[in-house]
Design a protein around this motif. Structure first.
Motif, PDB file in Angstrom:
ATOM      1  N   LYS A 174       0.815  -1.215   0.000  1.00  0.00           N
ATOM      2  CA  LYS A 174       0.000   0.000   0.000  1.00  0.00           C
ATOM      3  C   LYS A 174       0.848   1.265   0.000  1.00  0.00           C
ATOM      4  O   LYS A 174       0.489   2.272  -0.629  1.00  0.00           O
ATOM      5  CB  LYS A 174      -0.920   0.020   1.227  1.00  0.00           C
ATOM      6  N   LEU A 175       1.969   1.243   0.720  1.00  0.00           N
ATOM      7  CA  LEU A 175       2.719   2.485   0.958  1.00  0.00           C
ATOM      8  C   LEU A 175       4.077   2.553   0.258  1.00  0.00           C
ATOM      9  O   LEU A 175       4.804   3.523   0.422  1.00  0.00           O
ATOM     10  CB  LEU A 175       2.919   2.679   2.471  1.00  0.00           C
ATOM     11  N   LYS A 176       4.402   1.554  -0.568  1.00  0.00           N
ATOM     12  CA  LYS A 176       5.743   1.527  -1.163  1.00  0.00           C
ATOM     13  C   LYS A 176       5.999   2.671  -2.146  1.00  0.00           C
ATOM     14  O   LYS A 176       7.146   3.000  -2.434  1.00  0.00           O
ATOM     15  CB  LYS A 176       6.005   0.186  -1.847  1.00  0.00           C
ATOM     16  N   PHE A 177       4.933   3.285  -2.677  1.00  0.00           N
ATOM     17  CA  PHE A 177       5.121   4.381  -3.622  1.00  0.00           C
ATOM     18  C   PHE A 177       5.212   5.747  -2.933  1.00  0.00           C
ATOM     19  O   PHE A 177       5.226   6.774  -3.600  1.00  0.00           O
ATOM     20  CB  PHE A 177       3.978   4.408  -4.646  1.00  0.00           C
ATOM     21  N   GLU A 178       5.268   5.761  -1.599  1.00  0.00           N
ATOM     22  CA  GLU A 178       5.302   7.022  -0.861  1.00  0.00           C
ATOM     23  C   GLU A 178       6.713   7.571  -0.688  1.00  0.00           C
ATOM     24  O   GLU A 178       6.888   8.715  -0.261  1.00  0.00           O
ATOM     25  CB  GLU A 178       4.647   6.853   0.511  1.00  0.00           C
ATOM     26  N   SER A 179       7.728   6.769  -0.992  1.00  0.00           N
ATOM     27  CA  SER A 179       9.113   7.214  -0.830  1.00  0.00           C
ATOM     28  C   SER A 179       9.439   8.351  -1.792  1.00  0.00           C
ATOM     29  O   SER A 179       9.154   8.264  -2.985  1.00  0.00           O
ATOM     30  CB  SER A 179      10.081   6.054  -1.084  1.00  0.00           C
ATOM     31  N   GLY A 180      10.041   9.400  -1.259  1.00  0.00           N
ATOM     32  CA  GLY A 180      10.441  10.525  -2.096  1.00  0.00           C
ATOM     33  C   GLY A 180      10.223  11.855  -1.403  1.00  0.00           C
ATOM     34  O   GLY A 180       9.958  11.926  -0.201  1.00  0.00           O
ATOM     35  N   GLY A 181      10.350  12.923  -2.163  1.00  0.00           N
ATOM     36  CA  GLY A 181      10.190  14.267  -1.621  1.00  0.00           C
ATOM     37  C   GLY A 181       8.747  14.740  -1.682  1.00  0.00           C
ATOM     38  O   GLY A 181       8.109  14.683  -2.729  1.00  0.00           O
ATOM     39  N   HIS A 182       8.240  15.215  -0.552  1.00  0.00           N
ATOM     40  CA  HIS A 182       6.879  15.753  -0.462  1.00  0.00           C
ATOM     41  C   HIS A 182       6.988  17.265  -0.220  1.00  0.00           C
ATOM     42  O   HIS A 182       7.659  17.696   0.721  1.00  0.00           O
ATOM     43  CB  HIS A 182       6.112  15.092   0.682  1.00  0.00           C
ATOM     44  N   ARG A 183       6.337  18.058  -1.056  1.00  0.00           N
ATOM     45  CA  ARG A 183       6.448  19.522  -0.983  1.00  0.00           C
ATOM     46  C   ARG A 183       5.107  20.130  -0.592  1.00  0.00           C
ATOM     47  O   ARG A 183       4.052  19.674  -1.043  1.00  0.00           O
ATOM     48  CB  ARG A 183       6.884  20.081  -2.342  1.00  0.00           C
ATOM     49  N   VAL A 184       5.149  21.154   0.236  1.00  0.00           N
ATOM     50  CA  VAL A 184       3.924  21.834   0.652  1.00  0.00           C
ATOM     51  C   VAL A 184       3.980  23.308   0.263  1.00  0.00           C
ATOM     52  O   VAL A 184       5.034  23.947   0.320  1.00  0.00           O
ATOM     53  CB  VAL A 184       3.688  21.707   2.178  1.00  0.00           C
ATOM     54  N   GLN A 185       2.847  23.833  -0.159  1.00  0.00           N
ATOM     55  CA  GLN A 185       2.688  25.260  -0.455  1.00  0.00           C
ATOM     56  C   GLN A 185       1.497  25.757   0.365  1.00  0.00           C
ATOM     57  O   GLN A 185       0.360  25.332   0.148  1.00  0.00           O
ATOM     58  CB  GLN A 185       2.435  25.473  -1.948  1.00  0.00           C
ATOM     59  N   ARG A 186       1.778  26.638   1.333  1.00  0.00           N
ATOM     60  CA  ARG A 186       0.711  27.171   2.176  1.00  0.00           C
ATOM     61  C   ARG A 186       1.189  28.412   2.917  1.00  0.00           C
ATOM     62  O   ARG A 186       2.380  28.728   2.915  1.00  0.00           O
ATOM     63  CB  ARG A 186       0.232  26.114   3.174  1.00  0.00           C
ATOM     64  N   VAL A 187       0.253  29.090   3.567  1.00  0.00           N
ATOM     65  CA  VAL A 187       0.568  30.270   4.376  1.00  0.00           C
ATOM     66  C   VAL A 187       0.798  29.797   5.803  1.00  0.00           C
ATOM     67  O   VAL A 187      -0.146  29.321   6.462  1.00  0.00           O
ATOM     68  CB  VAL A 187      -0.577  31.301   4.343  1.00  0.00           C
ATOM     69  N   PRO A 188       2.030  29.890   6.314  1.00  0.00           N
ATOM     70  CA  PRO A 188       2.300  29.430   7.680  1.00  0.00           C
ATOM     71  C   PRO A 188       1.550  30.278   8.714  1.00  0.00           C
ATOM     72  O   PRO A 188       1.218  31.442   8.457  1.00  0.00           O
ATOM     73  CB  PRO A 188       3.818  29.620   7.822  1.00  0.00           C
ATOM     74  N   ASP A 189       1.303  29.706   9.881  1.00  0.00           N
ATOM     75  CA  ASP A 189       0.633  30.434  10.954  1.00  0.00           C
ATOM     76  C   ASP A 189       1.447  31.652  11.397  1.00  0.00           C
ATOM     77  O   ASP A 189       0.892  32.642  11.886  1.00  0.00           O
ATOM     78  CB  ASP A 189       0.411  29.510  12.159  1.00  0.00           C
ATOM     79  N   GLU A 191       3.147  33.585   9.434  1.00  0.00           N
ATOM     80  CA  GLU A 191       3.232  34.570   8.344  1.00  0.00           C
ATOM     81  C   GLU A 191       2.181  35.664   8.553  1.00  0.00           C
ATOM     82  O   GLU A 191       0.978  35.400   8.523  1.00  0.00           O
ATOM     83  CB  GLU A 191       3.028  33.876   7.000  1.00  0.00           C
ATOM     84  N   THR A 192       2.642  36.900   8.761  1.00  0.00           N
ATOM     85  CA  THR A 192       1.724  38.007   9.058  1.00  0.00           C
ATOM     86  C   THR A 192       1.177  38.678   7.810  1.00  0.00           C
ATOM     87  O   THR A 192       0.133  39.330   7.859  1.00  0.00           O
ATOM     88  CB  THR A 192       2.448  39.062   9.915  1.00  0.00           C
ATOM     89  N   GLN A 193       1.870  38.517   6.668  1.00  0.00           N
ATOM     90  CA  GLN A 193       1.451  39.210   5.445  1.00  0.00           C
ATOM     91  C   GLN A 193       0.734  38.288   4.455  1.00  0.00           C
ATOM     92  O   GLN A 193       0.465  38.681   3.320  1.00  0.00           O
ATOM     93  CB  GLN A 193       2.671  39.856   4.778  1.00  0.00           C
ATOM     94  N   GLY A 194       0.429  37.096   4.893  1.00  0.00           N
ATOM     95  CA  GLY A 194      -0.350  36.190   4.047  1.00  0.00           C
ATOM     96  C   GLY A 194       0.392  35.620   2.863  1.00  0.00           C
ATOM     97  O   GLY A 194      -0.229  35.186   1.889  1.00  0.00           O
ATOM     98  N   ARG A 195       1.714  35.591   2.911  1.00  0.00           N
ATOM     99  CA  ARG A 195       2.491  35.072   1.783  1.00  0.00           C
ATOM    100  C   ARG A 195       2.562  33.541   1.841  1.00  0.00           C
ATOM    101  O   ARG A 195       2.680  32.953   2.907  1.00  0.00           O
ATOM    102  CB  ARG A 195       3.907  35.651   1.795  1.00  0.00           C
ATOM    103  N   ILE A 196       2.498  32.928   0.660  1.00  0.00           N
ATOM    104  CA  ILE A 196       2.594  31.471   0.565  1.00  0.00           C
ATOM    105  C   ILE A 196       4.058  31.051   0.640  1.00  0.00           C
ATOM    106  O   ILE A 196       4.905  31.591  -0.069  1.00  0.00           O
ATOM    107  CB  ILE A 196       1.964  30.966  -0.750  1.00  0.00           C
ATOM    108  N   HIS A 197       4.353  30.098   1.498  1.00  0.00           N
ATOM    109  CA  HIS A 197       5.706  29.569   1.633  1.00  0.00           C
ATOM    110  C   HIS A 197       5.755  28.150   1.073  1.00  0.00           C
ATOM    111  O   HIS A 197       4.758  27.432   1.079  1.00  0.00           O
ATOM    112  CB  HIS A 197       6.127  29.544   3.110  1.00  0.00           C
ATOM    113  N   THR A 198       6.931  27.783   0.611  1.00  0.00           N
ATOM    114  CA  THR A 198       7.147  26.422   0.107  1.00  0.00           C
ATOM    115  C   THR A 198       8.194  25.746   0.972  1.00  0.00           C
ATOM    116  O   THR A 198       9.257  26.307   1.225  1.00  0.00           O
ATOM    117  CB  THR A 198       7.630  26.432  -1.354  1.00  0.00           C
ATOM    118  N   SER A 199       7.875  24.564   1.460  1.00  0.00           N
ATOM    119  CA  SER A 199       8.847  23.779   2.218  1.00  0.00           C
ATOM    120  C   SER A 199       8.658  22.304   1.861  1.00  0.00           C
ATOM    121  O   SER A 199       7.775  21.960   1.068  1.00  0.00           O
ATOM    122  CB  SER A 199       8.684  24.003   3.724  1.00  0.00           C
ATOM    123  N   ALA A 200       9.480  21.454   2.439  1.00  0.00           N
ATOM    124  CA  ALA A 200       9.449  20.050   2.018  1.00  0.00           C
ATOM    125  C   ALA A 200       9.887  19.117   3.133  1.00  0.00           C
ATOM    126  O   ALA A 200      10.518  19.534   4.123  1.00  0.00           O
ATOM    127  CB  ALA A 200      10.360  19.861   0.803  1.00  0.00           C
TER     128      ALA A 200
END
Length: 359
Positions: A174-189, A191-200
């Motif tokens: 079920k989970l063997k294809f989960e290996s790799g880099g996962h990236r997120v794009q969202r506004v962190p809590d 962040e005061t100016q509402g800018r979208i950040h990218t992390s991984a």
């Protein structure tokens, strides 16, 4: 049906008859290991043989219907039977192709799940925590077990690193294809100016080795260090040198385990993880040699390869290996991974079928 496929099915049909004779013998139960091996082989190939026999019956029905075409009164009925029969044969043929695909020997095994924060500072640690919760919720849905092996918590929440063992039938499949880099794009809590950040963060899924003996680990090739556990876990665990770090000198693989109060149990757990890591490295090395000219549609499995993006502002998750986008991020982050897993599995099976055609 392709002749090569039919030849395989004929061999399997003959093999089932041999296994039936062995299983009906009183001698086979005297050797339980052999009995288990024969029973497993029987259960593995019986479904394909059953469907092949259905294919034979349907084919014969079509031949019988063709003879009825000569009768003017039966011609319409016969043609209808032929058309229905051919449609059923196509479906059966597709089923048989899937059943004859190579089986991953690790599919039924338990796994070690490793999640590490990547680029993005505190936000990546928070994302690693979210990803770990996603898999934890999936484990709950599957009624599996999850055991924490090691956790390195971040000061702001989430994890710099978390390693867990997932115990459940078919966990690796079920989970063997989960290996790799996962990236997120969202506004962190934060962040005061509402800018979208990218992390991984990176995810590694390792099949548990059958036994330590399944992988040769020479005692001379490892260095074992003990130290006092740190971090969460209560007062009791950091009063003695119960934490264990094992270094495999030939490969440079380092494994740490500090979750248990017992140094002996921590060492045993660390050795189990080390065996899985060595086996995983061996398998990936073998696969890279075999498939230098043919990259799987599921990706190379490289831990650094970006496989998926979680875009919270748009509510979507995109798996880049199969160009799949789902607008149900809340459900997926709550452990509803079935659509993703099914799509990846289907694509993988299609790739295997294409490879069989080429071969």
């Amino acid at each position: 049906m392709k002749p090569s496929m039919q030849n395989k099915l004929i061999v399997l049909k003959d093999r089932i008859e041999e296994l039936n004779k062995e299983l009906s013998s009183s001698e086979v139960t005297k050797d339980m290991e052999r009995f288990k091996k024969i029973s497993k082989e029987h259960s593995d190939i019986q479904p394909a043989v059953d469907i092949y026999e259905e294919f034979i019956r349907r084919s014969q029905d079509i031949e019988d219907a063709k003879e009825m075409l000569l009768d003017p009164e039966m011609k319409t009925f016969a043609q209808d039977e032929i058309d229905k029969g051919k449609e059923q044969l196509e479906k059966i043929d597709a089923q048989l192709q899937t059943l004859l695909l190579p089986v991953d020997p690790n599919d039924e095994k338990n796994i070690f799940l490793e999640i590490r924060a990547g680029a993005g500072g505190d936000e990546s640690a928070l994302f690693a925590g979210d990803i770990f919760r996603m898999y934890s919720r999936f484990v709950e849905r599957m009624k599996w077990q999850l055991e924490i092996i090691s956790i390195n918590e971040s000061e702001v929440g989430g994890y710099k690193e978390v390693i867990a063992k997932i115990i459940g039938q078919g966990a690796y499949s079920k989970l063997k294809f989960e290996s790799g880099g996962h990236r997120v794009q969202r506004v962190p809590d934060t962040e005061t100016q509402g800018r979208i950040h990218t992390s991984a963060c990176t995810v590694a899924v390792l099949a548990e080795a059958d036994e330590i003996s399944d992988v040769e680990v020479n005692p001379a090739d490892i260095r074992i260090d003990t130290y006092r556990a740190s971090g969460a876990g209560g007062q009791h665990i950091n009063k003695t040198d119960s934490a264990v770090r094992i270094t495999h000198l030939p490969t440079g693989i380092v494994v740490e385990c500090q979750d248990d109060r017992s140094q002996h149990r921590n060492k045993a757990q660390a050795m189990s993880i080390l065996a899985a890591k060595i086996k995983d490295a061996q398998v990936r090395d073998q696969e890279s040699k075999i498939a230098t000219e043919r990259k799987s549609l599921i990706g190379s499995g490289d831990r650094s390869e970006r496989i998926r993006t979680y875009n919270f502002p748009q509510g979507r998750i995109t798996d880049h290996r199969i160009n799949l986008t789902l607008y149900k991020i809340d459900f997926i982050m709550d452990g509803d991974l079935n659509d993703l897993i099914q799509a990846l599995t289907t694509e993988h099976q299609a790739d295997l079928l294409a490879q069989l055609d080429q071969d």
